[in-house]
Design a protein around this motif. Structure first.
Motif, PDB file in Angstrom:
ATOM      1  N   GLY A  49     -18.024 -10.088 -50.721  1.00 26.58           N
ATOM      2  CA  GLY A  49     -17.755 -11.282 -51.509  1.00 26.58           C
ATOM      3  C   GLY A  49     -16.322 -11.765 -51.494  1.00 26.58           C
ATOM      4  O   GLY A  49     -15.977 -12.704 -52.210  1.00 26.58           O
ATOM      5  N   PHE A  50     -15.464 -11.155 -50.688  1.00 27.79           N
ATOM      6  CA  PHE A  50     -14.075 -11.606 -50.600  1.00 27.79           C
ATOM      7  C   PHE A  50     -13.970 -12.765 -49.614  1.00 27.79           C
ATOM      8  O   PHE A  50     -14.744 -12.870 -48.686  1.00 27.79           O
ATOM      9  N   ARG A  51     -12.995 -13.631 -49.853  1.00 26.35           N
ATOM     10  CA  ARG A  51     -12.755 -14.773 -48.965  1.00 26.35           C
ATOM     11  C   ARG A  51     -11.463 -14.540 -48.187  1.00 26.35           C
ATOM     12  O   ARG A  51     -10.380 -14.612 -48.772  1.00 26.35           O
ATOM     13  N   PRO A  52     -11.556 -14.247 -46.885  1.00 27.96           N
ATOM     14  CA  PRO A  52     -10.323 -14.099 -46.102  1.00 27.96           C
ATOM     15  C   PRO A  52      -9.582 -15.430 -45.989  1.00 27.96           C
ATOM     16  O   PRO A  52     -10.190 -16.473 -45.802  1.00 27.96           O
ATOM     17  N   VAL A  53      -8.272 -15.386 -46.141  1.00 27.50           N
ATOM     18  CA  VAL A  53      -7.414 -16.567 -46.064  1.00 27.50           C
ATOM     19  C   VAL A  53      -6.586 -16.444 -44.797  1.00 27.50           C
ATOM     20  O   VAL A  53      -6.021 -15.394 -44.508  1.00 27.50           O
ATOM     21  N   GLY A  54      -6.511 -17.503 -44.032  1.00 26.16           N
ATOM     22  CA  GLY A  54      -5.739 -17.496 -42.791  1.00 26.16           C
ATOM     23  C   GLY A  54      -4.274 -17.785 -43.037  1.00 26.16           C
ATOM     24  O   GLY A  54      -3.788 -17.792 -44.169  1.00 26.16           O
ATOM     25  N   GLU A  55      -3.563 -18.066 -41.974  1.00 27.71           N
ATOM     26  CA  GLU A  55      -2.127 -18.352 -42.041  1.00 27.71           C
ATOM     27  C   GLU A  55      -1.868 -19.840 -42.276  1.00 27.71           C
ATOM     28  O   GLU A  55      -0.839 -20.363 -41.893  1.00 27.71           O
ATOM     29  N   ASP A  56      -2.785 -20.551 -42.923  1.00 27.48           N
ATOM     30  CA  ASP A  56      -2.655 -21.994 -43.107  1.00 27.48           C
ATOM     31  C   ASP A  56      -1.836 -22.382 -44.341  1.00 27.48           C
ATOM     32  O   ASP A  56      -1.828 -23.532 -44.743  1.00 27.48           O
TER      33      ASP A  56
END
Length: 152
Positions: A49-56
């Motif tokens: 259920g985690f949301r990976p966040v990119g380098e944006d």
């Protein structure tokens, strides 16, 4: 015969979460490594259920630190205490003459709170297996952690 075979059984994966499972739905930023077990870990965190966040430029709730280690089973690990004695984290085990050399494999995931910079959650999975099987053990430990982190 049965007693002899019991010694050959694979031990269960030992899991620990401190202080407990983190809230699902939180955003996480993973290390930029592209090893196969890191890819497995990213999939496991998504499944939990985690949301990976990119380098944006988006700010993540947690930064992920992960380590995978192999320690020979004949080597113990301890923390020294004030009186000069030792608190054993893992006692060494002597191999039986008929067994292959064994290792203790460990996968540790630490979630750092981006607001405070302090560790918020720590998860660890460990298992003993024949030495040199790190590539086979990483997915087993990752899957065990993912199962424990999933919301019930």
């Amino acid at each position: 015969m049965c007693a002899g075979l019991a010694g050959c059984a694979t031990p269960p994966v030992e899991l620990s979460l401190a202080p407990g499972a983190p809230p699902s739905g939180a955003s996480v930023r993973l290390p930029a490594e592209t090893t196969s077990w890191m890819t497995d870990l990213e999939a496991a965190l998504k499944a939990a259920g985690f949301r990976p966040v990119g380098e944006d430029g988006a700010r993540a709730d947690y930064l992920v630190q992960a380590s995978f280690a192999e320690r020979p089973a004949g080597v113990g690990a301890f923390v020294p205490v004030a009186e000069g004695a030792a608190h054993w984290l893992a006692k060494s085990r002597e191999a039986r003459f008929w067994q292959r050399r064994r290792s203790d494999y460990s996968l540790t995931v630490l979630l750092l709170d981006t607001r405070t910079g302090k560790p918020a959650f720590r998860a660890n999975a460990q298992q003993r297996a024949p030495a040199g099987e790190g590539a086979e053990m990483a997915p087993v430990l990752t899957a065990a952690l993912a199962e424990r982190l999933r919301p019930q």
